[in-house]
Structures are given as structure tokens and as C-alpha cells.
Design a protein around this motif. Structure first.
Motif, PDB file in Angstrom:
ATOM      1  N   GLU A  54      47.750  33.839  39.039  1.00  0.00           N
ATOM      2  CA  GLU A  54      46.577  33.568  38.205  1.00  0.00           C
ATOM      3  C   GLU A  54      45.277  33.500  38.999  1.00  0.00           C
ATOM      4  O   GLU A  54      44.231  33.233  38.430  1.00  0.00           O
ATOM      5  CB  GLU A  54      46.781  32.240  37.459  1.00  0.00           C
ATOM      6  CG  GLU A  54      48.004  32.203  36.571  1.00  0.00           C
ATOM      7  CD  GLU A  54      47.912  33.185  35.421  1.00  0.00           C
ATOM      8  OE1 GLU A  54      46.806  33.353  34.868  1.00  0.00           O
ATOM      9  OE2 GLU A  54      48.937  33.785  35.079  1.00  0.00           O
ATOM     10  N   ALA A  55      45.326  33.688  40.301  1.00  0.00           N
ATOM     11  CA  ALA A  55      44.132  33.543  41.137  1.00  0.00           C
ATOM     12  C   ALA A  55      43.224  34.760  41.002  1.00  0.00           C
ATOM     13  O   ALA A  55      43.695  35.900  41.013  1.00  0.00           O
ATOM     14  CB  ALA A  55      44.548  33.369  42.585  1.00  0.00           C
ATOM     15  N   HIS A  56      41.899  34.475  40.887  1.00  0.00           N
ATOM     16  CA  HIS A  56      40.939  35.571  40.762  1.00  0.00           C
ATOM     17  C   HIS A  56      39.676  35.360  41.583  1.00  0.00           C
ATOM     18  O   HIS A  56      38.840  36.255  41.649  1.00  0.00           O
ATOM     19  CB  HIS A  56      40.540  35.768  39.292  1.00  0.00           C
ATOM     20  CG  HIS A  56      41.699  36.117  38.411  1.00  0.00           C
ATOM     21  ND1 HIS A  56      42.409  37.291  38.537  1.00  0.00           N
ATOM     22  CD2 HIS A  56      42.300  35.434  37.409  1.00  0.00           C
ATOM     23  CE1 HIS A  56      43.380  37.325  37.647  1.00  0.00           C
ATOM     24  NE2 HIS A  56      43.336  36.200  36.953  1.00  0.00           N
ATOM     25  N   SER A  57      39.512  34.205  42.209  1.00  0.00           N
ATOM     26  CA  SER A  57      38.287  33.950  42.967  1.00  0.00           C
ATOM     27  C   SER A  57      38.608  33.766  44.446  1.00  0.00           C
ATOM     28  O   SER A  57      39.740  33.419  44.797  1.00  0.00           O
ATOM     29  CB  SER A  57      37.575  32.707  42.428  1.00  0.00           C
ATOM     30  OG  SER A  57      38.332  31.557  42.743  1.00  0.00           O
ATOM     31  N   PRO A  58      37.642  33.980  45.313  1.00  0.00           N
ATOM     32  CA  PRO A  58      37.879  33.799  46.757  1.00  0.00           C
ATOM     33  C   PRO A  58      38.300  32.365  47.106  1.00  0.00           C
ATOM     34  O   PRO A  58      39.134  32.163  47.985  1.00  0.00           O
ATOM     35  CB  PRO A  58      36.538  34.147  47.395  1.00  0.00           C
ATOM     36  CG  PRO A  58      35.851  35.019  46.405  1.00  0.00           C
ATOM     37  CD  PRO A  58      36.317  34.560  45.067  1.00  0.00           C
ATOM     38  N   LEU A  59      37.725  31.375  46.426  1.00  0.00           N
ATOM     39  CA  LEU A  59      38.100  29.983  46.685  1.00  0.00           C
ATOM     40  C   LEU A  59      39.570  29.742  46.347  1.00  0.00           C
ATOM     41  O   LEU A  59      40.300  29.085  47.112  1.00  0.00           O
ATOM     42  CB  LEU A  59      37.214  29.027  45.891  1.00  0.00           C
ATOM     43  CG  LEU A  59      37.554  27.539  46.037  1.00  0.00           C
ATOM     44  CD1 LEU A  59      37.366  27.107  47.491  1.00  0.00           C
ATOM     45  CD2 LEU A  59      36.721  26.703  45.109  1.00  0.00           C
ATOM     46  N   SER A  60      40.027  30.299  45.245  1.00  0.00           N
ATOM     47  CA  SER A  60      41.436  30.114  44.875  1.00  0.00           C
ATOM     48  C   SER A  60      42.364  30.811  45.868  1.00  0.00           C
ATOM     49  O   SER A  60      43.440  30.294  46.186  1.00  0.00           O
ATOM     50  CB  SER A  60      41.705  30.585  43.447  1.00  0.00           C
ATOM     51  OG  SER A  60      41.428  31.959  43.324  1.00  0.00           O
ATOM     52  N   TYR A  61      41.929  31.974  46.388  1.00  0.00           N
ATOM     53  CA  TYR A  61      42.750  32.646  47.412  1.00  0.00           C
ATOM     54  C   TYR A  61      42.876  31.797  48.674  1.00  0.00           C
ATOM     55  O   TYR A  61      43.943  31.698  49.266  1.00  0.00           O
ATOM     56  CB  TYR A  61      42.154  34.013  47.768  1.00  0.00           C
ATOM     57  CG  TYR A  61      42.243  35.039  46.672  1.00  0.00           C
ATOM     58  CD1 TYR A  61      43.382  35.148  45.885  1.00  0.00           C
ATOM     59  CD2 TYR A  61      41.199  35.913  46.430  1.00  0.00           C
ATOM     60  CE1 TYR A  61      43.471  36.098  44.889  1.00  0.00           C
ATOM     61  CE2 TYR A  61      41.272  36.865  45.429  1.00  0.00           C
ATOM     62  CZ  TYR A  61      42.410  36.949  44.653  1.00  0.00           C
ATOM     63  OH  TYR A  61      42.495  37.880  43.666  1.00  0.00           O
TER      64      TYR A  61
END
Length: 122
Positions: A54-61
Motif C-alpha cells: 500500500e506504500a506510495h510516498s517516499p516517507l512510507s518507503y
């Protein structure tokens, strides 16, 4: 706001119960208990994989990578501690060498005696 208060309350209660339970564990059982608990953290790795879908942003990665690294370190650490504990119960290696040497000496003595006996029979 109400769900945040409930979440914080549950976290604090879980923290207090965890400290109380771990505090009652005798020192002799602490290492086996913790090594088993650390190896169970493989569930964290499964959670990271599920959340990574469900990750889509650099912070979540970045957070997912950090969670995966820390979870993997915990799993490996649990197995390392368990391996160290099991090493304590193995007999020392020099004793095995002495036993093998004495067995070899006994075998050569028996072989020599057998050869002498066969020579005497002829």
C-alpha cells in the motif's frame, strides 16, 4: 480524538503489563524466553510486506525499509542468541580429541595383540 485516547491508553496498559510479566521471569529463564520471542518477530516482516503493498510516498518507503531492517535484525538476533545458548551445552572440543586419541590407541593395541596371537598360533 476519542480513538487517539483509546489507542494511547491501550499502549500504556500493554507497556505496564509487559514490564510486569517480564519482571517476574527468573534470570535463568530470561535468555531462552527472549531468544524465542525475538524469533517470533518474523511476524513483523510479514506485516512489512503487507503494508509495503500500500506504500506510495517516499516517507512510507523509508519507514517500511526501516521496519524491515529492524525486524530482520531482531529475527537474526534471536537465532544467534539461541545458537550461543546451545553452544553452552555442548562438550568441549579438546575432550573429544582426547577420547578419539585414546580410542585410536586402544584400537592399535588390540590390533597388535591380535597380530601377536595369530603369530603364536602358527
Amino acid at each position: 480524538m476519542n480513538s487517539l485516547v483509546i489507542a494511547i491508553t491501550l499502549f500504556i496498559l500493554a507497556l505496564l503489563i509487559g514490564v510486569e510479566v517480564i519482571g517476574k521471569v527468573p534470570a535463568t529463564l530470561h535468555t531462552p524466553l527472549m531468544s524465542g520471542a525475538n524469533s517470533i518477530h518474523g511476524i513483523v516482516i510479514v506485516g512489512v510486506v503487507i503494508i509495503a503493498a500500500e506504500a506510495h510516498s517516499p516517507l512510507s518507503y523509508v519507514l517500511i525499509f526501516l521496519a524491515a531492517v529492524l525486524g530482520a535484525m531482531n529475527v537474526v538476533g534471536g537465532y544467534v542468541v539461541t545458537d550461543r545458548m546451545l553452544e553452552m551445552f555442548k562438550s568441549s572440543k579438546p575432550d573429544k580429541g582426547k577420547d578419539k586419541t585414546s580410542q585410536d590407541e586402544q584400537a592399535s593395541t588390540l590390533t597388535t595383540e591380535t597380530a601377536k596371537n595369530e603369530g603364536a598360533d602358527k
